[in-house]
Write an enzyme that holds these catalytic residues in place. Structure first.
Site, PDB file in Angstrom:
ATOM      1  N   LEU A 292      66.917  -8.523 -37.395  1.00 21.50           N
ATOM      2  CA  LEU A 292      67.679  -7.332 -37.764  1.00 21.50           C
ATOM      3  C   LEU A 292      66.812  -6.088 -37.610  1.00 21.50           C
ATOM      4  CD1 LEU A 292      69.950  -5.680 -39.225  1.00 21.50           C
ATOM      5  CD2 LEU A 292      68.859  -6.333 -41.379  1.00 21.50           C
ATOM      6  N   SER A 293      67.350  -5.051 -36.982  1.00 22.80           N
ATOM      7  CA  SER A 293      66.718  -3.740 -36.901  1.00 22.80           C
ATOM      8  C   SER A 293      65.343  -3.843 -36.228  1.00 22.80           C
ATOM      9  CB  SER A 293      66.633  -3.122 -38.305  1.00 22.80           C
ATOM     10  OG  SER A 293      66.268  -1.768 -38.251  1.00 22.80           O
ATOM     11  N   ALA A 294      64.248  -3.504 -36.928  1.00 23.75           N
ATOM     12  CA  ALA A 294      62.930  -3.683 -36.323  1.00 23.75           C
ATOM     13  C   ALA A 294      62.685  -5.148 -35.976  1.00 23.75           C
ATOM     14  CB  ALA A 294      61.844  -3.181 -37.270  1.00 23.75           C
TER      15      ALA A 294
ATOM     16  N   HIS B 264      74.206   0.651 -40.781  1.00 19.29           N
ATOM     17  CA  HIS B 264      73.036  -0.091 -40.300  1.00 19.29           C
ATOM     18  C   HIS B 264      72.811  -1.329 -41.158  1.00 19.29           C
ATOM     19  CE1 HIS B 264      69.339  -0.585 -38.093  1.00 19.29           C
ATOM     20  NE2 HIS B 264      68.630  -0.630 -39.209  1.00 19.29           N
TER      21      HIS B 264
END
Length: 382
Positions: free
Chosen positions: A146-148, A282
């Site tokens: 997820l994300s980074a 997000h």
């Protein structure tokens, strides 16, 4: 005046990130990984193996997002509970604050993303340890984040494609879009305009591997202002180009009210899928509940939209059965609820962060320290 306003905005971002750090789960399900002979990225290794798991099982590598750790992400995503039901092992590489103050994987740092270097090499070594210790089926190793963590999953899929049968990138970035802090801001904001051909070329240049390539599942919130939706399209086109597939999908359908696009190979197998969750901010899309096909616990960046990315990804890879037919849902209402769960301070964060690095003053000032502290808190500077 412009510098003082920028400092004020950066401090607000820092405070909002610190205020919404996810709480630790009440029950710890993960164990510490030992036996690493080399760990150049200085990551911590966690893992989960269901009781009685036999040799020849699949392995899923799970990469958490910023402000999270492995236990928090497992608790929210429900991966270890899914592993209990369907019999596969889990590896959770975990970032440490000594590497990144906000616990983000350093997906934009070439020293951590190149094959054989830094954090990428540490994750690769952890996979080798898990494979040997638990007799993992080497043809069924997968990675998600997820994300980074999603951006780092892109790194691993490009740098070590021979390791993985499939990957899943949630609110992540295409491989190679950033090699500095300023470029990272630009990518997250959708300002990287790299062509489809160059996106594919970056993956092919990351290793000597020439195929076959991993199958890819891509997930994106339609209202994400942290990693904007154009990044999902860039990831799709990067991997479609690598697979030799056209820009347009082979088919489109709707799953629990949300659109899904699919790219199929010559033999009809699904090689790429993409979900865009309209109205979602997000985070990872989840469907908390006790029914099969509904995994997860709602929380910071773990968003209840009535569709479990965890279950759908595992089914796409073939390590869990296809999700049961879902009951009709009001998708727009679920997505609105997901967007509302995102902290208000986070939603109010500046939307044009790419300009911030240009405003850094000389290193001798106190202003520099304030800005650098905020950038570190945002996970974009060591």
């Amino acid at each position: 005046m412009r510098v003082s306003k920028t400092i004020s905005r950066l401090n607000k971002v820092r405070k909002s990130l610190e205020a919404f750090t996810p709480a630790e789960p009440a029950v710890e399900r993960l164990s510490d990984l030992t036996g690493l002979t080399d760990n150049p990225g200085n990551l911590r290794g966690r893992f989960y193996v269901p009781e009685g798991l036999e040799g020849g099982a699949a392995l899923v590598v799970v990469l958490h997002g910023c402000t999270q750790n492995a236990a928090v992400y497992d608790h929210g995503s429900g991966w270890s509970r899914l592993a209990d039901r369907h019999g596969f092992a889990l590896l959770f590489p975990e970032q440490q604050r000594s590497n990144n103050a906000n616990l983000c994987f350093n997906w934009f740092d070439r020293g951590d993303t190149a094959r054989g270097q830094g954090e990428a090499a540490s994750i690769r070594d952890m996979i080798a340890v898990m494979g040997a210790a638990h007799a993992i089926d080497e043809s069924r190793i997968f990675i998600t984040g997820l994300s980074a963590g999603g951006a780092m999953a892109s790194v691993m899929l490009a740098s070590y494609p021979e390791l993985f049968a499939g990957g899943a990138i949630i609110a992540g970035l295409p491989y190679g879009c950033a090699a500095s802090v300023s470029q990272a801001f630009g990518c997250m904001g959708g300002r990287d305009k790299t062509s489809r051909a160059e996106l594919g070329a970056r993956v092919r240049a990351a290793s000597a591997h020439q195929g076959p390539w991993p199958r890819i599942s891509i997930w994106q919130g339609g209202a994400d202002q942290t990693v904007v939706p154009s990044n999902a399209e860039a990831i799709v086109q990067q991997w479609a180009e690598v697979h030799g597939l056209p820009a347009e999908p082979s088919a489109t359908d709707t799953v629990d009210g949300y659109p899904r696009r699919v790219w199929r190979g010559a033999d009809g197998a699904e090689l790429i899928e993409e979900y865009v969750i309209g109205g979602m901010a997000h985070g990872a899309p989840l469907a908390p509940g006790s029914d099969p096909g509904q995994s997860g616990k709602a929380g910071a960046h773990m968003l209840d939209v009535g569709l479990s990315s965890t279950d759908r990804i595992a089914a796409f890879w073939g390590i869990a059965p296809p999700a049961a037919a879902a009951k009709p849902r009001k998708a727009a209402a679920k997505a609105k609820q997901a967007a509302a769960q995102e902290p208000a301070a986070k939603r109010a964060a500046p939307r044009r962060p790419a300009r911030r690095p240009k405003l850094l003053p000389t290193p001798v000032s106190d202003v520099q320290k304030i800005i650098e502290d905020a950038l570190r808190a945002a996970g974009l500077m060591r």
